[in-house]
Design a protein around this motif. Structure first.
Motif, PDB file in Angstrom:
ATOM      1  N   ILE A   1      -2.519  -5.497   6.015  1.00 44.38           N
ATOM      2  CA  ILE A   1      -2.667  -4.271   6.936  1.00 44.38           C
ATOM      3  C   ILE A   1      -2.871  -4.501   8.364  1.00 44.38           C
ATOM      4  O   ILE A   1      -3.443  -5.435   8.871  1.00 44.38           O
TER       5      ILE A   1
ATOM      6  N   LEU B   1      -4.726   3.182   0.020  1.00 51.90           N
ATOM      7  CA  LEU B   1      -4.265   1.701  -0.040  1.00 51.90           C
ATOM      8  C   LEU B   1      -4.195   1.443  -1.385  1.00 51.90           C
ATOM      9  O   LEU B   1      -3.116   0.875  -2.032  1.00 51.90           O
TER      10      LEU B   1
ATOM     11  N   PHE C   1       3.365   2.808   7.216  1.00 48.71           N
ATOM     12  CA  PHE C   1       2.774   3.828   6.460  1.00 48.71           C
ATOM     13  C   PHE C   1       1.407   3.871   7.515  1.00 48.71           C
ATOM     14  O   PHE C   1       0.654   2.902   7.486  1.00 48.71           O
TER      15      PHE C   1
ATOM     16  N   VAL D   1      -2.146   5.440   8.001  1.00 50.25           N
ATOM     17  CA  VAL D   1      -3.169   6.273   7.169  1.00 50.25           C
ATOM     18  C   VAL D   1      -4.343   6.578   7.955  1.00 50.25           C
ATOM     19  O   VAL D   1      -5.314   5.893   8.640  1.00 50.25           O
TER      20      VAL D   1
ATOM     21  N   GLN E   1      -1.121   2.941  -3.185  1.00 47.73           N
ATOM     22  CA  GLN E   1       0.218   2.492  -2.976  1.00 47.73           C
ATOM     23  C   GLN E   1       1.011   1.947  -4.174  1.00 47.73           C
ATOM     24  O   GLN E   1       0.347   1.147  -4.576  1.00 47.73           O
TER      25      GLN E   1
ATOM     26  N   THR F   1       1.545  -1.304   7.214  1.00 44.77           N
ATOM     27  CA  THR F   1       0.359  -0.250   6.731  1.00 44.77           C
ATOM     28  C   THR F   1      -0.585  -0.089   8.042  1.00 44.77           C
ATOM     29  O   THR F   1      -0.925  -1.312   8.209  1.00 44.77           O
TER      30      THR F   1
END
Lengths: 458, 362
Positions: free
Chosen positions: A328, A295, A282, A284, A298, A306
């Protein structure tokens, strides 16, 4: 008298609307980095230039040839150098005002220490003049013009916002006024052959995305990416680089959603959509408060690898993720003032001591946003220390010929190299980091992308 | 008290506006000679506002139609100029005319539904135009540059062999009137050209409202039914007024684009539309000089007074302007021109009384 009635209605309406707009000024400008200037056709041009001017020997900027109206030492009066900055003090993005607080703290610290001894042997004090554009690129030109022509600043330092900087780039270029340490990493700042008076203070967003993609290729060679990107220059820079980097690999983008900060308030529905794509990565690529919001949004049964934008990796933004920041990834070029292990570093210690003395609060010192502004101040001052004479063109030429500089809160192994239009990016040493128990930890060595930032632009 | 004969004093009073006009003209012409180029550029930005406010005043003050969407028309004029200059490099003044024509058409298109909707409802429809316009620009940001804006530039090869954008500029002719410094001369020259364009617009509107068509326009405002009965083609007059008004807003927009060498979506918001209304109301309406006075007031407030506010008061600027407007509307509902007219009427009344007093002396 009937004629007066509509007019009176209008007058009341106008007065009311002005009152309302005073209460909540978040109208039309809330994009992190949007838009594009009319320069799209020139992207290729900057690579063609090459070392035509004979490498180090010839200066990059020659004011006699580059400028119609060159005022090289404007803004220097006696032993004081006046610099300016534009930032959103008001409006929805006023959180970025903290960047300017960091810059201001650096200026205060320098002056408290007796000033900066420039390359010409003289010692100068700094004076910072701030202007507020409420993050509205339509307001930036008037403010910058006022700083340059009315306040008579020597240079802009740490000006905030991609669109805001794009709105004044032409003006600064026309008038040969430097803008140093831009608080944005748009690939646009790599066009030094056209716009030599602009030099960035962040790594290029393209380089940032590339650093992560390189890591991804080794960790997950068959990754399926769900991409969330901001619908403007900033987000599209990530998108373009990712697409370029997955060519010829087994990595695919299984779904991508754009988030428009002008018209949307929360990325929640976009994240929910992406969660159904079956992606295991993922990305961002959005900034501001919507970044940690993504976040938070999710679903608990979707646990991809992520990645978040470098612009939102500070402690302040991470706190907004409400615990969903564990594990992350991001990238970094500087020490993280919010990470316990980094706080022991002498540079960070110096920032804490001098920053506090200059009036920064505890939360600002560790939040990561003020630290960025501190870095822009440090970049400008390092330029002054190195420049053989203090004038606009020589200072820029100095910044365009750095040879292994390390300043501000940069990681100790980082070394900034620049070389005119061939290598206009100052910050190109990055490492991929992972969030572990509220701290950032490096998962790769510091990698130097020196001279390559413009190549990663998609 | 006064020894002059009534006829003589009337003649003297007729000269007052002319002398005032001459004084204003002298000040306008002299300003760029005494001001720095920064301040010359700053007051130059007030001229487009004055022209656009003139257009709005024609529509609202003389014709009684409300528009909260003139900021958008201003924007249409600005983008017309920007796109034409970037694509085809027409002479500056030709783009001003082109913007006026495009906006005239746009004004007619908006003016047609205005035949059926009036007052507050018309205000709402034009409000929609004002709100939509920046969004449309944002939608087509590839062409318009979106919120980052679009520079109005010429492309030329720079020393490094790269095509670079250079902002358009007014090349000053070799005149003794203009400064020897090229950059300053350019600012002065642009100011004088803008002033000339504005003067022509004000003169044309003045002639229009004093003409037969002008009387129709005003008659519609005062009583639409009566006007129609008297043989005025109400529909045609209203649409025509909307068109002319929009064309003037377009000229304003075009001038502003030429001044800044840049357009961006964030400039042409509802706030601009409201500012134009403020200029009209503050200046006083219906009057020819009102919009110019209002634009100067607004420019003075934004560019001269506001920067002097202390840092922590600055975010309250719109509030201060709002309060100022409310106070002004209470004190002088007719705006600055209205205040002047009231004063004039009072003086005339006093003079008339003293005249009768004198004539009654045996």
């Amino acid at each position: 008298m009937t004629a007066q009635r509509p007019l009176r209605l209008a007058a009341v309406a106008a007065a009311l609307a002005l009152l309302l707009s005073a209460c909540g000024r978040d109208d039309d400008n809330a994009d992190d980095t949007g838009g594009s200037d009319n320069t799209t056709e020139t992207t290729a041009a900057s690579d063609e230039d090459g070392g035509g001017d004979g490498g180090d020997a010839a200066a990059f900027i020659v004011p006699e040839e580059d400028c119609a109206n060159y005022e090289g030492t404007k803004g220097i009066e006696g032993d004081t150098i006046k610099i300016g900055t534009v930032r959103p003090e008001s409006g929805a993005y006023s959180i970025y005002d903290t960047i300017t607080k960091g810059l201001e703290a650096y200026v205060t610290a320098v002056n408290t220490d007796g000033g900066v001894t420039a390359g010409d042997g003289k010692t100068y004090k700094l004076e910072l003049v701030k202007a507020d554009d409420a993050y509205d690129p339509a307001k930036t030109p008037a403010e910058v013009r006022r700083l340059v022509e009315q306040e008579g600043i020597f240079a802009m330092v740490g000006e905030i916002g991609t669109s805001n900087n794009l709105a004044v780039r032409q003006y600064m270029n026309d008038n040969c006024v430097p803008s140093i340490g831009l608080a944005t990493g748009s690939p646009e700042w790599g066009k030094a052959a056209e716009y030599p008076w602009f030099i960035g203070g962040l790594p290029s967003y393209a380089t940032e995305a590339h650093a992560f993609m390189e890591y991804l290729k080794t960790e997950k060679p068959a990754a399926k990416i769900a991409l969330l990107y901001q619908d403007d220059d900033f987000g599209k820079a990530y998108q373009a680089t990712i697409k370029k980097d997955i060519e010829g690999t087994d990595i695919t983008i299984v779904d991508e959603q754009s988030f428009n900060p002008l018209t949307e308030t929360s990325p929640e529905s976009k994240v929910a959509q992406l969660a159904t794509s079956g992606a295991d990565v993922f990305f961002v690529g959005i900034g501001g408060a919507p970044c940690p919001a993504a976040l938070r949004a999710q679903p608990s049964d979707w646990t991809p690898m992520t990645y978040i934008s470098i612009t939102c990796s500070g402690k302040t933004a991470m706190a907004l993720a409400q615990g969903r920041d564990e594990g992350i990834y991001s990238t970094q070029a500087t020490y993280d003032v919010g990470t316990a292990a980094d706080q022991a570093n002498p540079k960070v210690q110096e920032f804490f001591t001098k920053g506090a003395a200059a009036g920064l609060q505890e939360a600002e010192l560790q939040g990561g946003i003020a630290a960025a502004g501190w870095g822009f101040g440090a970049l400008f001052v390092r330029g002054l220390e190195l420049t053989p004479t203090v004038d606009r063109a020589t200072l820029m030429n100095t910044l365009y010929s750095l040879d292994g500089e390390n300043f501000g809160l940069a990681l100790d192994d980082a070394a900034a190299h620049t070389n005119g239009a061939d290598d206009p990016w100052i910050i190109e040493d990055l490492r991929v980091i992972k969030r572990t128990a509220g701290s950032w930890e490096g998962v790769t060595e510091l990698i130097s992308y020196d001279g390559k930032s413009n190549d990663f632009v998609g | 008290m006064t020894s002059s004969s009534p006829a003589k004093s009337l003649g003297a009073r007729r000269w007052v506006p002319l002398i005032a006009l001459a004084a204003v003209a002298v000040v306008c012409l002299a300003l760029p000679q005494v001001l720095s180029s920064y301040w010359t550029d700053t007051i130059t930005t007030w001229i487009p506002l004055a022209v656009a406010a003139l257009g709005l005043n024609l529509l609202t003050g003389y014709n009684g139609q409300i528009s909260v969407g003139h900021g958008a028309l201003f924007g249409v004029g600005a983008y017309t100029t920007a796109l034409i200059l970037n694509e085809w490099h027409w002479p500056f003044l030709v783009t001003v005319v082109a913007s006026a024509v495009v906006c005239f058409v746009a004004g007619v298109v908006i003016g047609l539904p205005a035949l059926r909707i009036k007052g507050l409802y018309l205000a709402l429809v034009t409000l929609a135009v004002a709100t939509l316009f920046p969004q449309i620009l944002e939608q087509f940001s590839d062409t318009t540059g979106g919120s980052a804006g679009l520079g109005i530039t010429n492309r030329e090869l720079n020393r490094r062999g790269v095509m670079t954008d250079r902002s358009i500029r007014f090349e000053p002719p070799d005149l003794a009137l203009l400064s020897a410094d090229d950059a300053k001369a350019s600012s002065q020259w642009r100011y004088y050209i803008f002033l000339l364009v504005a003067a022509i617009c004000f003169l044309l509107v003045r002639n229009l409202v004093n003409s037969r068509a002008g009387r129709s326009i005003i008659a519609i405002r005062d009583n639409e039914t009566a006007a129609e009965v008297s043989g005025v083609n109400v529909a045609a007059a209203k649409v025509f007024t909307f068109g002319i008004s929009a064309a003037l807003a377009g000229i304003g927009g075009s001038l502003s684009a030429l001044e800044l060498a840049r357009v961006s979506s964030g400039t042409f918001t509802l706030v601009l539309s409201l500012n134009l209304l403020v200029a009209v109301v503050v200046g006083g309406t219906p009057s020819i000089a009102g919009p110019a006075i209002g634009a100067v007031f607004l420019g003075f407030f934004t560019n001269v007074i506001t920067p002097e506010f202390p840092e922590d008061v600055k975010p309250l600027t719109p509030l201060i302007l709002g309060v100022l407007l409310v106070v002004l509307m209470l004190a002088a509902p007719g705006g600055i021109v209205g205040m002047y007219r009231q004063l004039q009427a009072r003086l005339a009344a006093r003079r008339a009384i003293s005249q009768t007093a004198i004539s009654q002396v045996p």
